[in-house]
Each structure stands twice: as structure tokens, then as C-alpha cells.
Design an enzyme around this catalytic site. Structure first.
Site, PDB file in Angstrom:
ATOM      1  N   GLU A   1      -1.268  -7.918  -3.255  1.00 58.51           N
ATOM      2  CA  GLU A   1      -0.546  -6.786  -3.850  1.00 58.51           C
ATOM      3  C   GLU A   1       0.129  -7.208  -5.150  1.00 58.51           C
ATOM      4  OE1 GLU A   1       0.600  -4.580   0.379  1.00 58.51           O
ATOM      5  OE2 GLU A   1       1.848  -6.201  -0.358  1.00 58.51           O
TER       6      GLU A   1
ATOM      7  N   ASP B   1      -5.921   2.049   5.337  1.00 52.03           N
ATOM      8  CA  ASP B   1      -6.538   2.262   6.656  1.00 52.03           C
ATOM      9  C   ASP B   1      -5.928   3.501   7.300  1.00 52.03           C
ATOM     10  OD1 ASP B   1      -4.382  -0.179   6.954  1.00 52.03           O
ATOM     11  OD2 ASP B   1      -4.186   1.295   8.554  1.00 52.03           O
TER      12      ASP B   1
ATOM     13  N   MET C   1       5.078  -2.378   7.082  1.00 56.34           N
ATOM     14  CA  MET C   1       5.889  -3.345   7.814  1.00 56.34           C
ATOM     15  C   MET C   1       7.113  -3.871   7.041  1.00 56.34           C
ATOM     16  SD  MET C   1       2.667  -5.278   9.646  1.00 56.34           S
ATOM     17  CE  MET C   1       3.641  -6.260  10.763  1.00 56.34           C
ATOM     18  N   GLU C   2       7.380  -3.315   5.852  1.00 53.72           N
ATOM     19  CA  GLU C   2       8.507  -3.848   5.067  1.00 53.72           C
ATOM     20  C   GLU C   2       9.400  -2.795   4.424  1.00 53.72           C
ATOM     21  OE1 GLU C   2       5.252  -4.647   4.122  1.00 53.72           O
ATOM     22  OE2 GLU C   2       5.123  -6.434   5.387  1.00 53.72           O
TER      23      GLU C   2
HETATM   24  N1  ADE Z   1      -0.097  -1.929   6.316  1.00 46.38           N
HETATM   25  C1  ADE Z   1      -1.312  -1.434   6.018  1.00 46.38           C
HETATM   26  N2  ADE Z   1      -1.843  -0.805   7.090  1.00 46.38           N
HETATM   27  C2  ADE Z   1      -0.932  -0.889   8.086  1.00 46.38           C
HETATM   28  C3  ADE Z   1      -0.913  -0.455   9.429  1.00 46.38           C
HETATM   29  N3  ADE Z   1      -1.946   0.192   9.970  1.00 46.38           N
HETATM   30  N4  ADE Z   1       0.187  -0.741  10.182  1.00 46.38           N
HETATM   31  C4  ADE Z   1       1.214  -1.428   9.628  1.00 46.38           C
HETATM   32  N5  ADE Z   1       1.231  -1.876   8.367  1.00 46.38           N
HETATM   33  C5  ADE Z   1       0.169  -1.611   7.586  1.00 46.38           C
END
Ligand code: ADE
Length: 231
Positions: A11, A197, A173-174
Site C-alpha cells: 500500500e 475482496d 483491520m486498522e
Molecule cells: N483487508 C482487506 N480485505 C479484508 C477483509 N476481508 N477482512 C479484513 N481486512 C481486510
């Protein structure tokens, strides 16, 4: 100075490439990877924070303590929680919640941090107003809630729950930990995430994340580039 914080090297590389800046590595005694660069009228400081809420909070605090941060931008990728949003679309966080904070045993709503003055951490209104003007080719850029937790979401049930319970468009996650740290320090921030995703709604989140993270990181970087031109 404008702080730019990314969880993963891919990133950070993407944003540096998009801005086409020459970075200087700032040596540090600890594991912090800090770089500075000039971009037009802005002095930028980049930090690679690693994955998860604790890493994100530690690095955000370190940046705030060490530099005079005017705005902090978190940029990267996320999983899509909305059927209306697909790979490469960009979600700009209106606000963020730590979805794995659970003190429901004491009657608090899921996500509420006990004794905190807010439920969700709001992105800076001026940055949001600028972000609202940004468009990228062939993809949506939307403003909505992002939820963060120390979990890679790779399950249809969990993704649908996060969407319906929190009315969230994306998970990562951040972001909420960075937002939380900025809130406590009174630093204006914004979180910009491109969708790598479907968070397991199509059954292949981990696979798609690996395949698409570089391409999609490029989209969120593009949004940051446009944002920097507006602030
Ligand atoms: N970052 C990118 N895709 C994610 C996901 N499915 N869950 C948590 N963090 C992510």
C-alpha cells in the site's frame, strides 16, 4: 505536515509511486519505518504500521508525537460488505467502529468502547467534503462507514452481519484504531480504502485479496493524490 499511514508495504509503495515523490528514509532506533517527502505545497510523512489495531494505534501515536501532524490519512485496501460495491471501488470512511469491541455483557452495543465519549470515530468534515468531489475512472468512490477488527473477514455470514448490524460498507483491520488514536489526540483524519475482496461473500476472500491488493491499492492511492490537490 500531512501524515500518511499504511498497514502493508504494497500500500505504501503504491501511494509513493502514484504521487511520484522521492522519499527520504528517517532512521529510527525502533522498528518504525518512516519516510518523508515534499509533494507540491505539502510536506508528507509516511509510516508503515503493520497489520492490526494495536500496530496501527502504536504507529499513529508515534507519528503524532514526533511530527506536527495537521491531517492524517490512512490509505489501503478493505473487504466489501455491500452488494453494490465491487473490486476496485473505493470507500472513504464517514466514520469508523471497532467491530470486535464487545462489552455487550454490560449492556453496551457491540462496538461501543466503554467510557468513550463516542460510538463511531468520524472522519474530518473538511477532508470528507474534498473527498466527495473525487472520481476515479470506471469505479465508484463512496462515503460510508468502515468497521475494523483483528480479523480477516472471510465468511458470508460474518460479512452480512457486519453490513446489517453496523450499516458498514467495508471491513479492514486498522482504520478504526487509527481513527480512535486521532480522536484522542484531536487530530483530523480520513480513511480511504479500495476493495480488494468481497470479505467472503463469494467464498474466496483470501485468494482475491492476494490477487487484487496491488491493483486496488492503486485506486485508493489515486484518491489520495486527488485529495492532496484539494487540501
Ligand atoms: N483487508 C482487506 N480485505 C479484508 C477483509 N476481508 N477482512 C479484513 N481486512 C481486510
Amino acid at each position: 505536515m500531512i501524515g500518511i499511514i499504511c498497514a502493508m508495504e504494497e500500500e505504501l509503495t503504491s501511494i509513493v509511486r502514484n504521487l511520484d515523490v522521492t522519499t527520504s528514509h528517517i532512521p529510527s532506533k525502533s522498528d518504525f519505518d518512516v519516510y518523508t517527502a515534499r509533494y507540491g505545497r505539502h510536506e508528507l510523512v509516511f509510516i508503515l504500521c503493520g497489520i492490526g489495531k494495536v500496530n496501527a494505534a502504536i504507529h499513529t501515536q508515534m507519528l503524532i508525537d514526533s511530527y506536527s501532524i495537521e491531517y492524517l490519512i490512512n490509505v489501503g485496501v478493505a473487504g466489501s460488505l455491500s452488494a453494490d460495491l465491487t473490486f476496485g471501488d473505493v470507500v472513504v470512511a464517514s466514520d469508523l467502529v471497532e467491530h470486535d469491541m464487545d462489552v455487550s455483557g454490560f449492556g453496551l452495543p457491540l462496538g461501543q468502547i466503554p467510557r468513550m465519549d463516542v460510538f463511531a470515530f468520524k472522519s474530518d468534515p473538511i477532508l470528507l467534503e474534498c473527498a466527495d468531489k473525487i472520481k476515479i475512472a470506471n469505479h465508484k468512490t463512496v462515503i460510508g462507514r468502515i468497521v475494523s477488527g483483528d480479523q480477516f473477514i472471510d465468511s458470508k455470514e460474518k460479512a452480512e452481519f457486519l453490513h446489517s448490524h453496523f450499516n458498514a460498507l467495508a471491513c479492514e483491520m486498522e482504520g478504526a484504531a487509527i481513527a480512535h488514536t486521532c480522536h484522542v489526540n484531536n487530530i483530523p483524519f480520513i480513511v480511504i480504502r479500495a476493495l480488494s475482496d468481497m470479505a467472503g461473500r463469494d467464498g474466496v476472500a483470501a485468494h482475491s485479496f492476494e490477487e487484487l491488493k496491488n491493483m486496488t491499492a492503486n485506486h485508493s492511492s489515486n484518491v489520495v493524490k486527488q485529495l492532496l490537490a484539494l487540501i
